[in-house]
Each structure stands twice: as C-alpha cells, then as structure tokens.
Design an enzyme around this catalytic site. Structure first.
Site, PDB file in Angstrom:
ATOM      1  N   ASP A   1       1.079  -5.418  24.035  1.00 30.64           N
ATOM      2  CA  ASP A   1       2.426  -5.322  24.601  1.00 30.64           C
ATOM      3  C   ASP A   1       3.208  -4.192  23.947  1.00 30.64           C
ATOM      4  O   ASP A   1       3.086  -3.938  22.739  1.00 30.64           O
ATOM      5  CB  ASP A   1       3.192  -6.632  24.404  1.00 30.64           C
ATOM      6  CG  ASP A   1       2.600  -7.781  25.191  1.00 30.64           C
ATOM      7  OD1 ASP A   1       1.790  -7.515  26.106  1.00 30.64           O
ATOM      8  OD2 ASP A   1       2.925  -8.942  24.867  1.00 30.64           O
TER       9      ASP A   1
ATOM     10  N   GLY B   1       1.490   9.320  -4.500  1.00 31.70           N
ATOM     11  CA  GLY B   1       0.070   9.447  -4.792  1.00 31.70           C
ATOM     12  C   GLY B   1      -0.283  10.876  -5.150  1.00 31.70           C
ATOM     13  O   GLY B   1       0.546  11.796  -5.109  1.00 31.70           O
TER      14      GLY B   1
ATOM     15  N   THR C   1      -1.968  13.261  -3.677  1.00 35.02           N
ATOM     16  CA  THR C   1      -1.818  14.306  -2.670  1.00 35.02           C
ATOM     17  C   THR C   1      -0.372  14.512  -2.253  1.00 35.02           C
ATOM     18  O   THR C   1       0.051  15.637  -1.975  1.00 35.02           O
ATOM     19  CB  THR C   1      -2.666  13.970  -1.435  1.00 35.02           C
ATOM     20  OG1 THR C   1      -4.029  13.824  -1.838  1.00 35.02           O
ATOM     21  CG2 THR C   1      -2.566  15.042  -0.370  1.00 35.02           C
TER      22      THR C   1
ATOM     23  N   GLU D   1       3.117  11.789  -9.315  1.00 33.66           N
ATOM     24  CA  GLU D   1       2.135  12.352 -10.246  1.00 33.66           C
ATOM     25  C   GLU D   1       2.309  13.878 -10.343  1.00 33.66           C
ATOM     26  O   GLU D   1       1.683  14.610  -9.588  1.00 33.66           O
ATOM     27  CB  GLU D   1       0.730  11.989  -9.782  1.00 33.66           C
ATOM     28  CG  GLU D   1       0.519  10.481  -9.643  1.00 33.66           C
ATOM     29  CD  GLU D   1      -0.871  10.111  -9.133  1.00 33.66           C
ATOM     30  OE1 GLU D   1      -1.817  10.911  -9.335  1.00 33.66           O
ATOM     31  OE2 GLU D   1      -0.994   9.053  -8.542  1.00 33.66           O
TER      32      GLU D   1
ATOM     33  N   TYR E   1      -7.068   5.270 -16.302  1.00 30.03           N
ATOM     34  CA  TYR E   1      -8.396   5.636 -15.818  1.00 30.03           C
ATOM     35  C   TYR E   1      -8.361   7.124 -15.497  1.00 30.03           C
ATOM     36  O   TYR E   1      -7.315   7.772 -15.603  1.00 30.03           O
ATOM     37  CB  TYR E   1      -8.798   4.811 -14.589  1.00 30.03           C
ATOM     38  CG  TYR E   1      -7.688   4.556 -13.591  1.00 30.03           C
ATOM     39  CD1 TYR E   1      -7.182   5.580 -12.790  1.00 30.03           C
ATOM     40  CD2 TYR E   1      -7.143   3.285 -13.442  1.00 30.03           C
ATOM     41  CE1 TYR E   1      -6.180   5.353 -11.875  1.00 30.03           C
ATOM     42  CE2 TYR E   1      -6.125   3.040 -12.527  1.00 30.03           C
ATOM     43  CZ  TYR E   1      -5.649   4.078 -11.742  1.00 30.03           C
ATOM     44  OH  TYR E   1      -4.645   3.852 -10.843  1.00 30.03           O
ATOM     45  N   ASP E   2      -9.506   7.685 -15.150  1.00 31.82           N
ATOM     46  CA  ASP E   2      -9.618   9.121 -14.857  1.00 31.82           C
ATOM     47  C   ASP E   2      -9.290  10.010 -16.058  1.00 31.82           C
ATOM     48  O   ASP E   2      -8.889  11.161 -15.893  1.00 31.82           O
ATOM     49  CB  ASP E   2      -8.714   9.519 -13.674  1.00 31.82           C
ATOM     50  CG  ASP E   2      -9.192   8.958 -12.358  1.00 31.82           C
ATOM     51  OD1 ASP E   2     -10.362   8.551 -12.285  1.00 31.82           O
ATOM     52  OD2 ASP E   2      -8.396   8.905 -11.408  1.00 31.82           O
TER      53      ASP E   2
END
Length: 638
Positions: free
Chosen positions: A341, A370, A372, A412, A480-481
């Site tokens: 609908d 984020g 990007t 970031e 992390y990373d």
C-alpha cells in the site's frame, strides 16, 4: 559507497551449540556410577500395564498422579546442567514416561543422559531408556542434561498431561495455546503482560503465568501485571490455559522482557550490536536473523548503521534498504510480507518495528556517520543547534518515530584524521553532544562511537571527550582495528588486543590503555562500552606463527582483502594461540587475529572488573547462525 570499506573503522579507532530442527542427542551419562545408580532404581520396579491401558480404565475425571519437576544443578556462565525428576504419585504403576518442555530462543540442550532427548525448534522431548521406564507408585527417576543459554523451561508435559499432576478427562480435549504475551508498562520493578485467549471445547477456566519456567500467577482474564521485579533484569514469560476440568493445554510462545533501571538506558550492562543497512544485500542478513539465531533475547540495544551527514544535516543513508524495499514473508520477522500500500512503512525500519513488538526490551538507536560518512561532521558542527534539529526531525519522523529510542553519532574523528582530516578544534565534539542532548531531551538516548587511540598525542588527546560525556548516555569505544593489513608488510599483530605485550608494534594501541586514558581524563567508567569485532584481520605471505612476523599483503577475504567474518574463520582457520586477551591463527601462509567465545569471556570479565557500562560489537552478520559470539557477550555480562 563500498560495503566493507564503509563497515570497518580504520586504524585505531568454547563454541556454542549448533541449532538444528530435529536434534537427537548423545546420551552418555557424565559418569558410569550415575548411570548404574539410576538403572538400579528402575530395576526395583515391575513391568506393568502401558499407560494407554491405564487411561482406558480411568474414571471420567481421574486425577493423574505422575509429576515432573526441574532443577538447575549448576551454572558455569557459558552453560548449565539441568535435571528432571519424574515421580509417580499415583496409585498405579506406569510403564513408560515422556517429558516435554519448551526453552526460550537461545537456550538449547547440548547433551543428556538417562533419557533419549530430542529437540525440534525450541521444543524438547525426553523419553525413558529401556531400563528406567517403569515406575511403581511412589517411585521416582531422574535424568539430566547439559545446556547452553540462560532460559528456563516452560510448558512442561508428562505423558501428554500437565507436569503438576493435573487431571486427565477422556473425551474432553485440552485447551489450545494462548497467544504469545505482549509486554507494556515496563518499569524498574514491573511489567504488564497481555495475550490472546485460548480456545477449548468446554470453556477456559483460567490461565497460569510462568516467569522463567516457574508459575507466578493464575488469572481468569487475559492480562497480568507482574510486580516486585529487579531493575535491569531479563525475564522470560509464557502462559498456559486451563479448562473447566483443570486440563492444561500447550504453553504459549515466550516473551522476553528486560526491566528498566540501572545504567545504560536499558538496565544492567549494555549489550549492543550494530545492524548495517547494506548487510541486507550481498550478505543477505536481515532483521529476522536476530530472531532465528537467538541473538535478539541476548542484547539490549541495536545501533542501526548508517545515516549520512550532508550539508550540515542528518540525512537518509539508503532509502531502499531503510524504508522502501518490500520484504517477503520468508524474510520478515513475523512471517508477514511488507504491505504494498502507498505510504506503508517497509524495509529495515518496518522489520525493526516488528522486532521491538516481539522483544520490547530492545532499544534501537539510529547511528549517523561511520568511516565513510564522517566527512560531513565538520560542516555540521559549525551550527550544532541546526544540526541537532535536523537529526531530531529525521529520527522522529512520524513514519518511524516509534522505531527509534535515540541517536548515535559516529564521527571518525573529531579534530583528528580518519578517512579525511578535521580541524574543528577540541570543543567541537562537546558542542555537538550538548546540542543533541538539548534537542533529544532526557527521554531519548544520545550516544557516540569514539576512538580508542591512546597513544601519546593520539586521537583521544585531541578532543574533549570528558566534557562531552556529561551530555552522553555512553561511548562505544572502538577497541578494534588497532593493527591490520593496511600495513601490508606487517608485522602481524592482533587487531583487538586487550592489553599490551612484548613486541607490540605501537604503544597505546590496546583496549585497556584506551579505557584507562578516558577514565583518567574524567569520563565515568559506567559510560564506557568495550568494543568487540565479530571479524578477523589477516595477512598473507607469513612464515612465522607467533605475532610479529613479516607479510606480503592482506589475506584473501570474502568481501574485502584482509578481513573475514568470525563465522568463516572459526572453521577455515581455527585459532592456534592467544595473546593479549585475543586469539590468532596461522593457516598456510595466512595469519589471522580475531575474538572467540573464550577470549570474549575474558574481555567481559574485564568489563565487570573495570565497572564499565557494558560491551558492543561490530556487527551482527559476522556471527554464526546460532549467535555464539553474542551469546558469549550475554553470558559474560550476567
């Protein structure tokens, strides 16, 4: 945008049971003496009439004597030992017994003894062995099992009748199962449950309400308010109907409820996972997978990633995945296809709405930015108030306002370099969070993902994270990373070390150093969540098994070189060692580092010892189909 490049954050910022439809379990007892003891008990009874013959001799409203009771013998965090005891409280012997019960999603039987135990979905059936089926009046027999998860049994049936020894009335069918309860009015200490009525050929007398498998109330209506609960605690509720002859029917589906209160906006420790809109494409990971994996009952929060930041405003990230695409019945949380609908909400937002209806304890935040899309923040923070207004208007859009419980900002990095560099100054992040709190108010969550670079003069040092903390419910510290094949020639190093170790390539690149620096700067420990990666980072051309070896480039990955999901690595390259609280593995010339259920358990102990707010992970689709990493986090933060 690229998928994996968008997913990962850039430089710093015991396996569970396999679910299966029809499970037949090994029944070796834990020790030979236990098995012989039960065999001896059964040997004292005589072979008598089968149950079917006894039913034929029964009076029209016979009180059935046999009962079955459950006991949790022990619990070791990642699993438990359970025991059922069948007692013949009647006046006639029985020749066989079958015990049936339901576990909530995420709780399973992994092995058993002194009974043949099988499972189908969440329903479990235990049948006697050849040597312990007959029970004389007053006799009892027990069987045991090991399990994983934290749920309690509900809806117990013994030989088709209620396990509490209720009556069996020949010619009078038992009632149907009530509808799965819905939850409302959740507070620190109470919840109101409602359900659709059961049906019966002679009429419904009342309903038994079970909390974690234990009956807490009997009511005549189709609602019940349970009070006296503990703040920040998860409970599982089921309902069972009783007809006018006191026969009980099947148990309803389970409803998991987490009371409010405590830290983290949801009570107790935060257990948060990222759900990515692009994961519904190549990865075919849908909101429904959170239910089928059992993960939904083990988390408290979801960050939906990502919304974009453009022209000083919060904007839609992927309109098709977010709210336009029509999911089929097979892809949908509740088995109902999205409406075609005009104006109907579809896509991930509608699926998240359905998820919250089934798991009302889950809070969902819309995450913006984020790796990007962080390039839009510098322009946005030039006018923090206007930016906050745009974000509020988008998150609280009437089409999906009920889906979201707040906003997460994933910049970031403020006043530092990520995919691009920012020079907004150390106060820019604080000003942004202050404006967000002023606009979103006290009843919405306002959070942020932040760097874990604790090196001297590193990213933590460039921004006033302590000043911004007063406006934030919590920070997700991206622990992390730290290391990866973005340094193509190595040295190899774990990408998420908890602590430092001899030979680590960079001081300040560990989880503990990040947490300690943030605490020292004045960020409350309860506002810090430890980050866990549900993936590994790897190199190829490696000859040294231990960390510190040289490499020739990134190892092959399914979606991106140098990165692979845990669900793949656990079998393709099993861990061969641990260092600094995380695992590593060498397979041929490839070298990987990643977290396992075992290393996650250690990290969750760290979370509790440091009095942190909880843990979060990136991201759901990297886990196994039965959610063993999410289970490890949940169990570790109990």
């Amino acid at each position: 945008m690229t998928k994996r490049a968008h997913e990962r954050r850039g430089s710093p910022s015991t396996s569970g049971p396999t679910s299966f439809e029809e499970r037949t379990l090994t029944t070796a007892p834990p020790c030979r003496s236990t098995r012989l003891r039960h065999r001896a008990v059964a040997g004292l009874t005589a072979l008598l009439l089968p149950l079917a013959a006894l039913v034929g001799l029964a009076t029209p409203a016979e009180a059935a004597g046999p009962t079955a009771t459950y006991t949790k013998v022990s619990d070791w965090g990642t699993g438990f030992e359970g025991k059922w005891t069948v007692t013949n409280g009647g006046t006639t012997s029985i020749a066989a017994w079958t015990v049936e019960w339901d576990f909530p999603a995420g709780t399973t039987v992994t092995s058993g003894w002194d009974a043949d135990i099988t499972g189908s979905g969440n329903h479990w059936t235990a049948k006697n062995k050849s040597w312990n089926g007959t029970l004389a009046p007053g006799a009892s027999v027990s069987f045991g099992f090991n399990g994983s998860g934290s749920g309690a049994p509900a809806g117990c049936k013994l030989n088709g009748a209620s396990c509490d020894g209720g009556p069996v009335v020949p010619g009078d069918n038992p009632p149907s199962a009530p509808g799965t309860p819905t939850a409302s009015g959740i507070t620190n200490t109470a919840v109101t449950l409602s359900w659709t009525a059961a049906t019966d050929d002679k009429g419904i007398k009342n309903y038994d309400v079970f909390r974690n498998g234990t009956k807490v109330a009997t009511v005549t209506g189709t609602s019940y308010t349970n009070t006296g609960l503990t703040a920040g605690t998860t409970y599982s509720y089921t309902v069972q109907a009783r007809d006018t002859a006191d026969q009980t029917g099947p148990v309803s589906g389970a409803r998991t409820v987490t009371t409010t209160g405590g830290g983290g906006g949801g009570g107790g420790k935060v257990k948060l996972g990222y759900f990515t809109n692009w994961g519904t494409y190549d990865r075919q990971y849908f909101v429904k997978n959170l239910v089928t994996s059992g993960t939904a009952s083990k988390i408290t929060h979801i960050n939906y990633a990502f919304g974009n930041v453009q022209n000083g405003q919060c904007t839609i990230g992927d309109a098709d995945a977010d709210y336009n695409r029509a999911y089929t019945a097979a892809q949908s949380v509740d088995g109902v296809a999205d409406s075609s609908d005009a104006g109907a909400l579809r896509g991930n937002f509608n699926q998240l709405r359905k998820l919250k209806q089934q798991f009302p304890h889950i809070k969902i935040l819309w995450s913006f930015g984020g790796w990007t899309w962080s390039g839009g923040f510098p322009q946005a923070v030039q006018n923090p108030t206007a930016f906050a207004n745009s974000c509020y208007n988008l998150v609280e859009d009437p089409r999906w306002a009920d889906v979201f419980d707040g906003i997460d900002l994933d910049w970031e990095y403020p006043n530092a370099c990520g995919l691009s560099c920012d020079t907004s100054g150390p106060a820019a992040f604080k000003n942004m969070m202050q404006a967000m709190r002023a606009k979103f108010g006290a009843n919405n969550l306002v959070t942020a993902a932040i760097t874990a670079d604790a090196s001297s003069g590193g990213k933590i040092d460039t921004t006033d994270y302590a000043g911004a903390a007063q406006y934030s419910d919590w920070y997700n510290v991206m622990t992390y990373d730290f290391f990866g094949a973005f340094d193509a020639d190595g040295p190899t190093a774990p990408h998420s070390p908890l602590t430092s170790y001899t030979g680590i390539p960079q001081q300040g690149f560990t989880s503990d150093e990040a947490i300690q620096k943030l605490k020292a700067q004045g960020v409350p420990a309860a506002k810090l969540n430890l980050g866990i990666g549900f993936y590994g980072r790897g190199w190829t051309g490696v000859t040294q098994a231990a960390p510190g070896g040289s490499a020739t480039g990134p190892a092959p990955g399914t979606y991106e070189q140098g990165i692979e999901d845990y669900k793949v690595l656990k079998t393709s390259c099993p861990a061969t060692g641990t260092i600094a609280g995380t695992a590593y593995a060498k397979c041929g010339s490839n070298w990987w580092s990643y977290d396992t259920p075992s290393t996650i358990a250690g990290k969750m102990t760290y979370v509790k010892n440091q009095s942190l707010g909880g843990a979060f992970f990136w991201e759901f689709s990297g886990d196994t189909s039965n959610g063993e990493l999410a289970t490890a986090i949940s169990n570790g933060l109990q």
